[in-house]
Design a protein around this motif. Structure first.
Motif, PDB file in Angstrom:
ATOM      1  N   TYR A 160       0.849  -1.197   0.000  1.00  0.00           N
ATOM      2  CA  TYR A 160       0.000   0.000   0.000  1.00  0.00           C
ATOM      3  C   TYR A 160       0.881   1.242   0.000  1.00  0.00           C
ATOM      4  CZ  TYR A 160      -3.556  -3.367   1.389  1.00  0.00           C
ATOM      5  OH  TYR A 160      -4.396  -4.442   1.440  1.00  0.00           O
ATOM      6  N   GLU A 161       0.679   2.122  -0.971  1.00  0.00           N
ATOM      7  CA  GLU A 161       1.365   3.416  -0.909  1.00  0.00           C
ATOM      8  C   GLU A 161       0.452   4.383  -0.162  1.00  0.00           C
ATOM      9  OE1 GLU A 161       3.081   5.032  -4.486  1.00  0.00           O
ATOM     10  OE2 GLU A 161       3.634   6.891  -3.447  1.00  0.00           O
ATOM     11  N   ILE A 162       1.010   5.081   0.806  1.00  0.00           N
ATOM     12  CA  ILE A 162       0.219   6.023   1.612  1.00  0.00           C
ATOM     13  C   ILE A 162       0.214   7.363   0.879  1.00  0.00           C
ATOM     14  CG2 ILE A 162      -0.039   7.100   3.876  1.00  0.00           C
ATOM     15  CD1 ILE A 162       1.842   4.817   4.951  1.00  0.00           C
ATOM     16  N   ALA A 163      -0.990   7.869   0.589  1.00  0.00           N
ATOM     17  CA  ALA A 163      -1.107   9.133  -0.150  1.00  0.00           C
ATOM     18  C   ALA A 163      -0.536  10.286   0.666  1.00  0.00           C
ATOM     19  CB  ALA A 163      -2.573   9.401  -0.485  1.00  0.00           C
ATOM     20  N   ASP A 164       0.048  11.258  -0.017  1.00  0.00           N
ATOM     21  CA  ASP A 164       0.650  12.410   0.662  1.00  0.00           C
ATOM     22  C   ASP A 164      -0.342  13.123   1.583  1.00  0.00           C
ATOM     23  OD1 ASP A 164       3.123  12.027  -0.342  1.00  0.00           O
ATOM     24  OD2 ASP A 164       2.957  13.492  -1.966  1.00  0.00           O
ATOM     25  N   ARG A 165      -1.627  13.141   1.180  1.00  0.00           N
ATOM     26  CA  ARG A 165      -2.602  13.865   2.016  1.00  0.00           C
ATOM     27  C   ARG A 165      -2.803  13.179   3.374  1.00  0.00           C
ATOM     28  NH1 ARG A 165      -5.564  11.103  -1.712  1.00  0.00           N
ATOM     29  NH2 ARG A 165      -6.983   9.547  -0.848  1.00  0.00           N
ATOM     30  N   ASN A 166      -2.380  11.935   3.477  1.00  0.00           N
ATOM     31  CA  ASN A 166      -2.490  11.225   4.764  1.00  0.00           C
ATOM     32  C   ASN A 166      -1.197  11.249   5.563  1.00  0.00           C
ATOM     33  OD1 ASN A 166      -5.203  10.535   4.397  1.00  0.00           O
ATOM     34  ND2 ASN A 166      -4.631   8.808   3.096  1.00  0.00           N
ATOM     35  N   VAL A 167      -0.245  12.043   5.073  1.00  0.00           N
ATOM     36  CA  VAL A 167       1.026  12.174   5.777  1.00  0.00           C
ATOM     37  C   VAL A 167       1.141  13.603   6.290  1.00  0.00           C
ATOM     38  CG1 VAL A 167       3.541  12.061   5.593  1.00  0.00           C
ATOM     39  CG2 VAL A 167       2.113  10.453   4.297  1.00  0.00           C
ATOM     40  N   GLU A 168       1.288  13.725   7.600  1.00  0.00           N
ATOM     41  CA  GLU A 168       1.371  15.048   8.192  1.00  0.00           C
ATOM     42  C   GLU A 168       2.786  15.278   8.697  1.00  0.00           C
ATOM     43  OE1 GLU A 168      -0.902  17.716  11.614  1.00  0.00           O
ATOM     44  OE2 GLU A 168      -0.933  15.541  11.727  1.00  0.00           O
ATOM     45  N   ILE A 169       3.374  16.395   8.257  1.00  0.00           N
ATOM     46  CA  ILE A 169       4.711  16.749   8.745  1.00  0.00           C
ATOM     47  C   ILE A 169       4.526  17.728   9.903  1.00  0.00           C
ATOM     48  CG2 ILE A 169       6.920  17.810   8.139  1.00  0.00           C
ATOM     49  CD1 ILE A 169       6.351  16.823   5.238  1.00  0.00           C
ATOM     50  N   ILE A 170       5.042  17.367  11.064  1.00  0.00           N
ATOM     51  CA  ILE A 170       4.780  18.172  12.260  1.00  0.00           C
ATOM     52  C   ILE A 170       6.085  18.720  12.832  1.00  0.00           C
ATOM     53  CG2 ILE A 170       2.682  16.893  12.865  1.00  0.00           C
ATOM     54  CD1 ILE A 170       4.399  15.387  14.961  1.00  0.00           C
ATOM     55  N   ASP A 171       5.946  19.720  13.683  1.00  0.00           N
ATOM     56  CA  ASP A 171       7.099  20.262  14.398  1.00  0.00           C
ATOM     57  C   ASP A 171       7.113  19.648  15.780  1.00  0.00           C
ATOM     58  OD1 ASP A 171       8.380  22.136  12.560  1.00  0.00           O
ATOM     59  OD2 ASP A 171       6.452  23.165  12.617  1.00  0.00           O
ATOM     60  N   ALA A 172       7.972  18.685  15.972  1.00  0.00           N
ATOM     61  CA  ALA A 172       8.075  18.019  17.270  1.00  0.00           C
ATOM     62  C   ALA A 172       9.498  17.518  17.412  1.00  0.00           C
ATOM     63  CB  ALA A 172       7.087  16.851  17.339  1.00  0.00           C
ATOM     64  N   PRO A 173      10.000  17.466  18.652  1.00  0.00           N
ATOM     65  CA  PRO A 173      11.376  16.975  18.847  1.00  0.00           C
ATOM     66  C   PRO A 173      11.461  15.467  18.640  1.00  0.00           C
ATOM     67  CG  PRO A 173      10.330  17.385  20.957  1.00  0.00           C
ATOM     68  CD  PRO A 173       9.333  17.819  19.905  1.00  0.00           C
ATOM     69  N   LEU A 174      12.642  14.998  18.312  1.00  0.00           N
ATOM     70  CA  LEU A 174      12.866  13.557  18.150  1.00  0.00           C
ATOM     71  C   LEU A 174      13.294  12.944  19.479  1.00  0.00           C
ATOM     72  CD1 LEU A 174      14.860  13.372  14.797  1.00  0.00           C
ATOM     73  CD2 LEU A 174      12.419  13.014  15.196  1.00  0.00           C
ATOM     74  N   LEU A 175      12.912  11.706  19.672  1.00  0.00           N
ATOM     75  CA  LEU A 175      13.385  10.978  20.853  1.00  0.00           C
ATOM     76  C   LEU A 175      14.871  10.699  20.688  1.00  0.00           C
ATOM     77  CD1 LEU A 175      10.641   8.278  21.412  1.00  0.00           C
ATOM     78  CD2 LEU A 175      10.746  10.606  22.288  1.00  0.00           C
ATOM     79  N   SER A 176      15.561  10.667  21.806  1.00  0.00           N
ATOM     80  CA  SER A 176      16.976  10.329  21.719  1.00  0.00           C
ATOM     81  C   SER A 176      17.324   9.373  22.849  1.00  0.00           C
ATOM     82  CB  SER A 176      17.841  11.587  21.824  1.00  0.00           C
ATOM     83  OG  SER A 176      17.835  12.027  23.161  1.00  0.00           O
ATOM     84  N   THR A 177      18.559   8.882  22.809  1.00  0.00           N
ATOM     85  CA  THR A 177      19.015   7.960  23.840  1.00  0.00           C
ATOM     86  C   THR A 177      19.396   8.716  25.094  1.00  0.00           C
ATOM     87  OG1 THR A 177      21.263   8.153  23.043  1.00  0.00           O
ATOM     88  CG2 THR A 177      19.945   6.346  22.155  1.00  0.00           C
ATOM     89  N   GLY A 178      19.516  10.044  24.984  1.00  0.00           N
ATOM     90  CA  GLY A 178      19.942  10.823  26.138  1.00  0.00           C
ATOM     91  C   GLY A 178      21.438  10.748  26.359  1.00  0.00           C
ATOM     92  N   GLN A 179      22.132  10.200  25.383  1.00  0.00           N
ATOM     93  CA  GLN A 179      23.592  10.127  25.471  1.00  0.00           C
ATOM     94  C   GLN A 179      24.125  10.348  24.059  1.00  0.00           C
ATOM     95  OE1 GLN A 179      23.335   6.382  27.313  1.00  0.00           O
ATOM     96  NE2 GLN A 179      23.657   5.208  25.482  1.00  0.00           N
ATOM     97  N   ALA A 180      25.339  10.874  23.991  1.00  0.00           N
ATOM     98  CA  ALA A 180      25.874  11.248  22.692  1.00  0.00           C
ATOM     99  C   ALA A 180      26.056  10.034  21.795  1.00  0.00           C
ATOM    100  CB  ALA A 180      27.202  11.980  22.873  1.00  0.00           C
TER     101      ALA A 180
END
Ligand SMILES: [Zn+2]
Length: 311
Positions: A160-180
Motif C-alpha cells: 500500500y502506498e500512503i497518499a501524501d494527504r495522509n502524511v502530516e509533517i509536524i514540528d516536534a522533537p525527536l526521541l533520543s538515547t539521552g547520550q551522545a
C-alpha cells in the motif's frame, strides 16, 4: 485465504526526522543508505495511525552499494534499547532507505520481498511495517528530497502506498538515547539474521524476585503478546505489549517493576497517545501492585468494564 479490508493509514512525522534522513542522504551521493523509524501507533481494525518520533541511522558497520544496502543491526538494536529504556512505549515502526542514487522511483522487488519477510516474521513486534523511501533529490529548493510512504501488513501481499494527504509533517522533537553515543552495555540482541527483528526477550535476573518467574509463566500462557524486556536505566525488567480489549481494540501497556526497593512494587501505564478510557487509566497513576500480572489483570478488567458501560 480471506481478503482483508484495505487499510486506512495516516502517518505523522516530525520535520526533524526528515531533516535527519536528508542529512544522511547528503552524506552518500553514490550509495544507498537507510535506517530505522521509531515511534508509536494506534491500530483498530483496518485503521492505523502511525506516529514517527525517532530515527536510527544505518550504523558504523552498514554495507552499501549503489543498488543495495544492509543495515548494522547490532548498532541499531543498541540504540533502540537505549531509547526504549527512556520511552518504554516506543516501537520499531519500520525502515527508511534511499533510491536517490539509482533513480529507481519506487520500492524494488528486493525491497518488497525483504519487507514482506519482516512483517510476516514471528518475532516482528507489530502486524504492520512502515517503509519510507527517499525517491529522488530536489535540486531546485523546497524540500531537499522527495519521499514516498509504503505500508505492509502481516498476511497481506499488497503493497500500500500512503497518499501524501495522509502524511502530516509536524514540528516536534525527536526521541533520543539521552547520550551522545550509544554505549555498548551488552543489552539487547539483534536477530541472528540481522533483519532488526527483536531477538528473544532479554530478561536479566537481578536480586531474586520470585514474582518474575511467576509473571513469566503466566504471561507466556495467557498473554503471549506481552514481552519481557530489561531496562538498564531503571535496572529492572518490565513487560510491554498490546492488550486486546472487549470491543476488539488494543491498547499498548507497560508494566514496570520498581527499582531498588524491598517491596518491588509494579506500576502500569499505557501509551500517552492512547486516549482509550483515559479516566480509567488515570486512576492507575501511582497505584502499585505486587506483580506485573496483578497490574495487567486489574487494568484489563477496569478498561473492559469502562468500555462496556460506554456502549
Ligand atoms: Zn531499495
Amino acid at each position: 485465504m480471506f481478503r482483508q479490508k484495505k487499510p486506512a493509514v495516516t502517518v505523522s512525522i516530525p520535520r526533524a526526522a526528515l531533516e535527519a534522513i536528508f542529512d544522511e542522504c547528503d552524506r552518500y551521493n553514490a550509495d544507498e543508505t537507510g535506517g530505522r523509524l521509531l515511534g508509536t501507533y494506534r491500530g483498530k481494525g483496518a485503521q492505523y495511525d502511525v506516529k514517527v518520533n525517532g530515527v536510527i541511522g544505518p550504523g558504523p558497520n552498514a554495507r552499501r552499494s549503489s543498488t543495495s544496502f544492509f543495515q548494522d543491526g547490532d548498532y541499531q538494536e543498541q540504540v533502540f534499547r537505549a531509547i526504549e529504556a527512556r520511552h518504554p512505549d516506543v516501537e520499531h515502526l519500520g525502515n527508511w532507505h534511499t533510491h536517490h542514487v539509482n533513480g529507481y522511483p519506487t520500492l524494488s522487488g528486493g525491497d518488497i520481498t525483504t519487507y514482506r519477510n519482516i512483517v510476516n516474521h514471528r518475532n516482528h513486534n507489530t502486524d504492520f511495517f512502515y517503509a519510507l523511501l527517499v525517491a529522488h533529490k530536489n535540486p531546485g529548493g523546497g524540500q531537499r528530497y522527495d519521499v514516498k510512504h509504503f505500508f505492509f501488513r502481516r498476511g497481506d501481499d499488497t503493497v500500500y502506498e500512503i497518499a501524501d494527504r495522509n502524511v502530516e509533517i509536524i514540528d516536534a522533537p525527536l526521541l533520543s538515547t539521552g547520550q551522545a553515543e550509544p554505549e555498548d552495555g551488552g543489552y539487547g540482541r539483534a536477530a541472528p539474521d540481522g533483519s532488526g527483528h527483536r531477538g528473544p526477550p532479554t530478561v536479566r535476573e537481578g536480586t531474586a524476585n520470585p514474582e518474575r518467574a511467576k509473571d513469566r509463566e503466566f504471561f507466556a500462557d495467557f498473554y503471549p503478546s506481552l514481552k519481557a524486556l530489561f531496562s538498564e536505566k531503571i535496572g529492572a525488567p518490565y513487560w510491554k505489549g498490546p492488550l486486546t480489549l472487549v470491543d476488539g481494540s488494543t491498547i499498548e501497556i507497560v508494566a514496570v517493576e520498581g527499582a531498588g526497593t524491598e517491596a518491588r512494587d509494579y506500576t502500569i501505564l499505557t501509551s500517552p497517545d492512547d486516549k482509550t478510557c483515559s479516566d480509567t487509566v488515570a486512576a492507575y497513576k501511582g497505584r502499585t501492585f505486587p506483580a506485573a500480572r496483578h497490574a495487567v489483570l486489574n487494568l484489563e478488567r477496569d478498561l473492559n468494564r469502562a468500555l462496556y458501560r460506554k456502549r
